[in-house]
Design a protein around this motif. Structure first.
Motif, PDB file in Angstrom:
ATOM      1  N   ASN A 179       0.782  -1.235   0.000  1.00 18.80           N
ATOM      2  CA  ASN A 179       0.000   0.000   0.000  1.00 18.80           C
ATOM      3  C   ASN A 179       0.816   1.290   0.000  1.00 18.80           C
ATOM      4  N   GLU A 180       1.797   1.400   0.872  1.00 22.31           N
ATOM      5  CA  GLU A 180       2.512   2.678   0.941  1.00 22.31           C
ATOM      6  C   GLU A 180       3.865   2.604   0.246  1.00 22.31           C
ATOM      7  N   HIS A 194      -1.664  11.217   2.497  1.00 26.18           N
ATOM      8  CA  HIS A 194      -2.153  11.601   1.163  1.00 26.18           C
ATOM      9  C   HIS A 194      -2.840  12.968   1.191  1.00 26.18           C
ATOM     10  N   GLU A 241      -9.084   7.695   0.375  1.00 24.73           N
ATOM     11  CA  GLU A 241      -8.277   7.466   1.582  1.00 24.73           C
ATOM     12  C   GLU A 241      -7.832   8.797   2.184  1.00 24.73           C
ATOM     13  N   HIS A 255      -3.210   6.427   8.183  1.00 24.54           N
ATOM     14  CA  HIS A 255      -3.539   5.857   6.866  1.00 24.54           C
ATOM     15  C   HIS A 255      -4.599   4.770   7.010  1.00 24.54           C
ATOM     16  N   TYR A 256      -5.235   4.450   5.868  1.00 26.60           N
ATOM     17  CA  TYR A 256      -6.101   3.266   5.758  1.00 26.60           C
ATOM     18  C   TYR A 256      -5.517   2.405   4.644  1.00 26.60           C
TER      19      TYR A 256
HETATM   20 ZN    ZN Z   1      -2.145   5.478   2.684  1.00 28.42          ZN
END
Ligand code: ZN
Length: 452
Positions: A20-21, A151, A175, A295-296
């Motif tokens: 994800n990141e 983000h 997000e 974050h998600y």
């Molecule tokens: Zn994120």
């Protein structure tokens, strides 16, 4: 059949890089054959590799990197040799530092050249007696908390970052919006308890005010070149010719090198470099006692829902440098500072533990035990990972980088798109769900547990 399995393997490997990141630049491709590369580099000898690398960086005017010794001068509480050894497995799981570091009872040193270790990078005298940092505060009253909502949010930036979901029925969940809502609610909650809270941004836009469409790519390209010296493509080129015009032109003609300077790098330089650097700078200026990065998560880079996405929460702390991530003096100084700092790493693990345990107990979210690529499990729900904002932070404070839950899980998505309440964001009402409130309150309770 053979071709099909190769194709499948390629797909699996490609997918695995989409954690994800992921902050590595997406346009690098390592076409160099790894075996022949290793033979070529070994035959050259490490001193020759270092000399060629320096000559290439000089030719392209990367600029001499400043002495990183100064970067460590203000470290108050330095780990002993035994303490360094005990956490090194989380910092360097690939044990790459064997090639550039020495550690004795009284001295820690990092070198600029691999293996030969002739050119010192930085060196620190280690105490042999235990000096303990002051005890942490026991209340949120007066505690300075920095929160970084991950983000940006907004239609334009969601498209640039890909950090949103669409259910195919007209609903879109960003997000960046979830991160900002969670952070704004946390700010309210912490302020009610007497904390002083700073958000890196409180609107749906980037933190950096640099002109996205027109900024000069060259300084970013040169920075990337400087950080890439241990990448296979760079090493492959280094092995291709001795110092001189042939070596330089091999670089100039390489597609990997050209991509660094091409327009296609603009969005990644802005999103994964400039904007994250700015966040770190602002957090350090605020001089916090504690940092939360919100974050998600999603289970893939796709923007659709996934009923099988895990029902999990997790936190990242600094660490898990990959072997290609020691390529510049700058990269090594961040590594050294975190490794030597007695306070921040252990406290980051404690803070993370308090939060993920609360998320597990109150929201019934599982704590994962297997690590994504590029991360190393410390304990269930807590992973070491070399992420940009924690890496560059100079503040010797606990930092928890939270992936609150998987928002691409169909059931979570349905809860998160509910418009139960509304927040004022930049003068515009922004609806949010009860689920986001629950998450913010649970993180708050985790932080309360940590400080008590
Ligand atoms: Zn994120």
């Amino acid at each position: 059949m053979m071709k099909l399995s190769v194709l499948l393997l390629t797909l699996i490997l490609t997918n695995a890089t989409f954690a994800n990141e992921n902050e590595s630049l997406s346009f690098f491709s390592d076409r160099a054959s790894v075996n022949s590369l290793q033979t070529n580099i070994q035959n050259l000898g490490s001193s020759e590799v270092f000399i060629r690398t320096q000559s290439v960086l000089e030719y392209f005017k990367v600029g001499k990197e400043p002495d990183s010794q100064n970067y460590l001068n203000d470290l108050k509480y330095i780990q002993t040799s035994a303490e360094i050894s005990s956490v090194l497995k989380w910092f360097d799981p690939a044990q790459f530092t064997k090639r550039l570091m020495t550690l004795s009872q009284t001295e820690f040193s990092i070198f600029q050249d691999l293996d030969s270790k002739n050119t010192i990078d930085l060196s620190v005298h280690l105490g042999t007696t235990l000096t303990q940092p002051p005890l942490r505060k026991h209340s949120l009253r007066g505690l300075k908390i920095a929160i970084d909502p991950g983000h940006m949010g907004s239609a334009f930036w969601d498209k640039e970052t890909g950090k949103y979901l669409s259910d195919g029925h007209g609903h879109v969940l960003s997000e960046g919006v979830l991160n900002l809502q969670t952070s704004l609610l946390l700010k309210n909650e912490f302020e009610k308890l007497g904390a002083i809270v700073y958000l890196t941004h409180d609107e749906l836009k980037p933190v950096s005010s640099m002109d996205y469409k027109n900024f000069n790519l060259t300084p970013f390209a040169l920075n990337e070149l400087k950080d890439s010296t241990h990448q296979d493509w760079f090493q492959h080129l280094i092995a291709s010719a001795p110092v001189g015009s042939q070596l330089n032109s091999n670089f100039e003609n390489s597609s990997d090198f050209k991509k660094l300077f091409s327009e296609s790098a603009r969005s990644e330089y802005f999103i994964k470099r400039e904007d994250l650097w700015k966040r770190t700078e602002l957090i350090d200026q605020f001089d916090p006692d504690l940092v939360l990065i919100i974050h998600y998560d999603t289970s893939s880079s796709a923007t659709g829902l996934n009923p099988k996405s895990p029902k999990q929460t997790k936190s990242f702390v600094f660490g898990s440098y990959e072997k290609t991530e020691f390529g510049s003096r700058e990269a090594r100084k961040y590594f050294a500072r975190h490794l030597l700092d007695k306070n921040s790493w252990n406290e980051s693990v404690s803070l993370s533990r308090a939060i993920v345990q609360k998320m597990h107990k109150n929201l019934n979210l599982d704590l994962p035990t297997s690590a994504d690529s590029g991360s190393t499990q410390i304990e269930p729900g807590i992973f070491a990972r070399n992420l940009m904002v924690p890496r560059r932070l100079k503040s010797s404070v606990p930092v928890a980088y939270l992936e609150c839950l998987f928002y691409d899980r169909t059931d979570e998505y349905q809860k998160l798109i509910q418009q139960d309440h509304s927040l004022n964001v930049g003068g515009t009402p922004l609806p949010y769900s009860n689920r986001v409130s629950e998450i913010a309150n649970t993180i708050r309770d985790g932080v309360i547990d940590y400080v008590q």
